[in-house]
Design a protein around this motif. Structure first.
Motif, PDB file in Angstrom:
ATOM      1  N   ALA A 664       0.925  -1.289  -0.043  1.00  0.00           N
ATOM      2  CA  ALA A 664      -0.040  -0.001   0.068  1.00  0.00           C
ATOM      3  C   ALA A 664       0.965   1.307  -0.044  1.00  0.00           C
ATOM      4  CB  ALA A 664      -0.961  -0.119   1.273  1.00  0.00           C
ATOM      5  N   GLU A 665       0.108   2.255  -0.504  1.00  0.00           N
ATOM      6  CA  GLU A 665       1.002   3.622  -0.441  1.00  0.00           C
ATOM      7  C   GLU A 665       1.363   4.185   1.024  1.00  0.00           C
ATOM      8  OE1 GLU A 665      -1.100   6.188  -3.181  1.00  0.00           O
ATOM      9  OE2 GLU A 665      -0.758   4.758  -4.917  1.00  0.00           O
ATOM     10  N   ASP A 666       0.433   3.664   2.049  1.00  0.00           N
ATOM     11  CA  ASP A 666       0.544   4.416   3.336  1.00  0.00           C
ATOM     12  C   ASP A 666       1.736   3.837   3.965  1.00  0.00           C
ATOM     13  OD1 ASP A 666      -0.483   1.798   3.691  1.00  0.00           O
ATOM     14  OD2 ASP A 666      -1.656   2.374   5.567  1.00  0.00           O
ATOM     15  N   ILE A 667       2.719   3.073   3.334  1.00  0.00           N
ATOM     16  CA  ILE A 667       3.789   2.588   4.385  1.00  0.00           C
ATOM     17  C   ILE A 667       4.712   3.562   4.517  1.00  0.00           C
ATOM     18  CG2 ILE A 667       5.700   0.809   4.136  1.00  0.00           C
ATOM     19  CD1 ILE A 667       4.036  -1.039   2.617  1.00  0.00           C
ATOM     20  N   ASP A 668       5.021   3.897   5.722  1.00  0.00           N
ATOM     21  CA  ASP A 668       5.865   4.898   6.135  1.00  0.00           C
ATOM     22  C   ASP A 668       7.498   4.364   6.249  1.00  0.00           C
ATOM     23  OD1 ASP A 668       7.456   6.894   7.067  1.00  0.00           O
ATOM     24  OD2 ASP A 668       5.791   7.519   8.586  1.00  0.00           O
ATOM     25  N   ARG A 699      -3.568  -6.490   0.536  1.00  0.00           N
ATOM     26  CA  ARG A 699      -2.553  -5.406   0.558  1.00  0.00           C
ATOM     27  C   ARG A 699      -1.867  -5.461   1.781  1.00  0.00           C
ATOM     28  NH1 ARG A 699      -2.319  -2.337  -3.938  1.00  0.00           N
ATOM     29  NH2 ARG A 699      -1.737  -0.559  -2.784  1.00  0.00           N
ATOM     30  N   GLN A 701      -0.155  -3.216   4.638  1.00  0.00           N
ATOM     31  CA  GLN A 701      -0.441  -1.853   4.934  1.00  0.00           C
ATOM     32  C   GLN A 701       0.240  -1.522   6.068  1.00  0.00           C
ATOM     33  OE1 GLN A 701      -4.834  -2.298   5.287  1.00  0.00           O
ATOM     34  NE2 GLN A 701      -5.074  -1.132   3.268  1.00  0.00           N
ATOM     35  N   MET A 702       0.293  -0.469   6.417  1.00  0.00           N
ATOM     36  CA  MET A 702       1.084   0.008   7.466  1.00  0.00           C
ATOM     37  C   MET A 702       0.817  -0.692   8.756  1.00  0.00           C
ATOM     38  SD  MET A 702       3.671   1.986   8.198  1.00  0.00           S
ATOM     39  CE  MET A 702       4.548   2.514   9.477  1.00  0.00           C
ATOM     40  N   ARG A 703      -0.551  -0.839   8.973  1.00  0.00           N
ATOM     41  CA  ARG A 703      -1.266  -1.575  10.281  1.00  0.00           C
ATOM     42  C   ARG A 703      -0.743  -3.090  10.147  1.00  0.00           C
ATOM     43  NH1 ARG A 703      -6.346  -4.257   9.045  1.00  0.00           N
ATOM     44  NH2 ARG A 703      -6.980  -4.173   7.148  1.00  0.00           N
ATOM     45  N   TYR A 728       2.050   5.983  15.465  1.00  0.00           N
ATOM     46  CA  TYR A 728       1.465   4.731  15.011  1.00  0.00           C
ATOM     47  C   TYR A 728       0.919   4.082  16.100  1.00  0.00           C
ATOM     48  CZ  TYR A 728       2.736   6.051  10.403  1.00  0.00           C
ATOM     49  OH  TYR A 728       3.148   6.673   9.128  1.00  0.00           O
TER      50      TYR A 728
END
Length: 745
Positions: A664-668, A699, A701-703, A728
């Motif tokens: 996902a694009e939200d991965i920091d 997908r 994701q960050m979570r 987070y």
């Protein structure tokens, strides 16, 4: 009566059987009883005199002692005359070069005329079954169809004193039985006179000119035919000339000489020991028989019987003998059982072999086993890099198709193969190419390297775990200096033949030229990955030593296990990787009791083996100070694997995501790089997050990564602090159950 030479072996044997018929007829007359009526209900289990007369081709004999005595004298005279005729015709045939098996057998084994006739009596059964009934009749027992010692003595000796002396021919130590020409068919516990005798199956085939070796002997023996001339072999011309001169000189010695010529060839498997023996025999115009001592030891017939039957083929063929796998008998030093087997082997060589080759992979010093015999030791070492390159080049010029750009010198320098292994690797590479692209596909460098690895690692896989080489240089995140050291290691392995061989540095070294490297750093910093990358760069295999199979609580067992590993590794052309090496290579301690003394002995033994090893050894440890200082002098390189800083961790996080992964694009990644963990932990987190995503949204994701990070922290015993996981930390609380974040209670 005629003195004309026999035309062939068949005609000679027919004459011998005719003489036997006269002897049997004489013995029948000597045992003749007054005629008796034959009960019809005994037909088949009773042999009448009339039937015996018919088998012998004679009319029924007249009764009365005067007539019998006259007939006996007539038979004795006929037998004596026929014996003289056989001897004269036999001499004439041999002078003309006609092969007669029975006289030739007598000459080979040194049989007396009596022993030769005894063998003929037993052979008759294999030529005509009528002799079963004749022997049974003369022994007054329908079940005794083979001749007994008593019957043979009665047929060949008329006077009782002569029979008494001839009994010595039937002792187990006599030539007939020691050479396994005859065997006792039954009655080992019976009196010697009552024992039945049979002719050896191989000797029977030899005398009748039919068949060959027995099945069990054939399993242990194979014939070799030279495919390469002596002049074409790679060995020094002076060595080849000396070997041929020694062999020729020995063969010119008198036939009665008991001194045997024995060559001891020793060198690694595949150096050409059999090929050299082949070529020598080809120059002499003789055959070579290879006796597999491993199979002889396993023979159900017993070692002595199987060995003597196998080596005896040297006389019957005739041929020279090549004793393969002699290491099985040479190992063990003063082991009494092995010494007894060696003595049996020497006796078999003395009795049968006129030219013997003993082959071992390791050097072996006989301690008087071969007595007065001429034993010539010849060391046949593995070829050096220059010679290996020539062998590869010669194979390439033989017409096989290879892809352009194959570096034969690099291949020869990387893999220390023997000529036999090079030949097998060459064939395997062509098979790989055929399987990959068809019959016309040329073998590539990858095919050749794969084939060389397959030839090298025959048995090391049973003692260690082979590493899967999945990583390459971009996967390894290290400081520039550590990466440079690893590159230098690869360069040392690639160019060591140039430095040690062509430039002559090997002559300045007292020990061998292996590379011992220390990788030190915290767990998860890439030490195992570095080994995989180096192995892939060099085209070698890497084996990780399982310490659970090495370290033993029993005194001396650890050294034995390590000895087996290093012994196999000597010819493996592979990298040995000792992970958690401080368990084996720890510091020596002050000796306070026996346990300390033996622990120090283990470390000293390891120091010695590492220094002598010709390949590459990698030791990995989390704490450098745990390694004994004596090892550092023996290290070629010591590479630090530091804990990664934030910039390196960022690169590690990015490298662990495959291009095909649904991220996902939200991965920091900047936040993740701030987590103070090693690369091994990062790998675990990424894989766990991928499974969480596969079971959830599909997908990554960050979570998922935060939840996986929490699981990894729990595993290593660290707290997930709110300060470290901000912003987070709410994802930690939303996970539901499990560990709470510090500061959120």
């Amino acid at each position: 009566m005629t003195d004309a030479p026999y035309e062939d072996n068949r005609e000679h044997l027919e004459a011998e059987f005719a003489l036997l018929d006269l002897l049997l007829r004489r013995e029948v007359l000597c045992t003749r009883l007054p005629p008796a009526s034959e009960p019809q209900f005994f037909k088949g289990v009773y042999l009448s005199e009339a039937e015996i007369d018919g088998l012998l081709g004679e009319p029924s004999s007249p009764g009365g002692e005067p007539q019998l005595a006259a007939l006996l004298d007539e038979l004795r005279s006929a037998a004596s005359a026929l014996r003289l005729e056989i001897e004269a015709r036999q001499r004439a045939a041999l002078e003309r070069g006609v092969f007669l098996a029975l006289p030739h057998l007598a000459r080979l084994f040194g049989l007396t005329p009596f022993e030769t006739r005894a063998a003929a009596i037993c052979l008759a059964l294999e030529a005509d079954l009528k002799y079963e009934k004749l022997y049974a009749f003369l022994q007054d027992d329908i079940t005794r169809k083979r001749p007994s010692v008593d019957l043979i003595l009665r047929l060949l000796c008329e006077a009782p004193a002569e029979r008494l002396r001839a009994r010595a021919f039937f002792s187990p130590q006599a030539t007939l039985f020691r050479s396994q020409v005859l065997h006792y068919a039954s009655g080992q516990d019976a009196p010697q006179l009552a024992r039945l005798v049979r002719l050896d199956e191989r000797v029977t085939n030899y005398l009748l000119g039919s068949g060959g070796m027995e099945r069990e002997t054939e399993r242990c023996v194979r014939a070799r035919h030279a495919t390469v001339r002596l002049a074409a072999l790679r060995w020094d011309e002076g060595l080849k000339a000396r070997l041929l001169e020694a062999t020729s000189a020995h063969l010119q010695r008198p036939h009665t000489s008991r001194r045997k010529l024995i060559f001891h060839f020793h060198g690694p498997r595949g150096t050409g020991k059999k090929t050299l023996a082949d070529a020598l025999c080809a120059e002499l115009g003789v055959q070579l028989l290879v006796v597999d001592l491993g199979r002889v030891l396993e023979s159900p017939q017993g070692f002595e019987h199987a060995l003597r039957a196998a080596v005896r083929e040297a006389l019957l063929q005739p041929a020279a003998v090549y004793l393969e796998h002699f290491d099985l008998l040479a190992a063990g030093g003063d082991d009494e059982k092995l010494s007894a087997l060696q003595r049996e082997l020497v006796r078999a060589v003395e009795d049968y072999s006129w030219l013997t080759f003993v082959a071992t992979e390791k050097q072996w010093e006989p301690t008087g086993q071969f007595g007065e015999h001429l034993l010539l030791e010849v060391c046949l070492p593995a070829p050096d890099a220059e010679e290996r390159a020539r062998l590869w080049g010669a194979l390439a010029e033989s017409g096989a198709a290879f892809a352009p750009g194959v570096d034969w010198c690099a291949l020869a320098g990387r893999f220390q193969l023997t000529p036999g292994q090079i030949r097998d690797a060459h064939a395997a590479a062509r098979n790989y190419a055929h399987l990959r692209g068809g019959a016309s596909s040329p073998a590539s460098s990858d095919d050749l390297y794969r084939a060389c690895r397959a030839q090298s690692n025959q048995r090391l896989g049973a003692l260690a775990r082979k590493l899967a080489l999945r990583h390459d240089w971009p996967d390894l995140i290290l400081p520039p200096d550590s990466r440079a050291q690893l590159r230098e290691l690869c360069a040392q392995m690639k160019h060591r033949e140039t430095v040690f061989g062509a430039w002559g540095f090997e002559r300045k070294l007292s020990l061998r030229r292996g590379l011992c490297t220390l990788f030190c750093g915290p767990s998860g910093t890439g030490k195992t990955m570095a080994v995989e990358i180096i192995a892939r760069e060099l085209g070698l295999d890497a084996y990780k030593i399982d310490l659970s199979t090495v370290v033993s609580k029993y005194i001396g067992e650890t050294e034995k296990n390590l000895s087996r590993i290093f012994a196999e590794a000597e010819t493996s052309n592979a990298i040995l990787f000792f992970d958690e090496a401080d368990a084996l290579f720890g510091k020596r301690s002050e000796v306070k009791d026996a346990h300390d003394r033996y622990a120090n002995i283990e470390i000293n033994y390891l120091l010695q083996r590492v220094e002598e090893f010709d390949g590459m050894v990698v030791l990995a440890t989390n704490l450098r100070r745990n390694i004994d200082e004596a090892f550092f002098r023996r290290m070629s390189v010591a590479v630090e694997f530091p804990f990664p800083d934030e910039a390196d961790r960022y690169r590690i996080w990015k490298r662990h995501f495959p291009d095909t992964a649904p991220a996902a694009e939200d991965i920091d990644f900047n936040f993740l790089a701030g987590l103070n963990i090693a690369g091994g932990n990062i790998r675990n987190i990424v894989v766990t997050a991928a499974f969480l995503a596969a079971a959830n949204s599909g997908r990554i994701q960050m979570r998922h990564l935060i939840r996986a990070a929490r699981r990894e922290y729990e595993k290593i015993g660290r707290m997930c602090t709110e300060a470290e996981f901000a912003p987070y930390h709410t994802l930690l609380e939303a996970d539901g159950g499990g560990q709470q974040t510090a500061g959120a209670r």
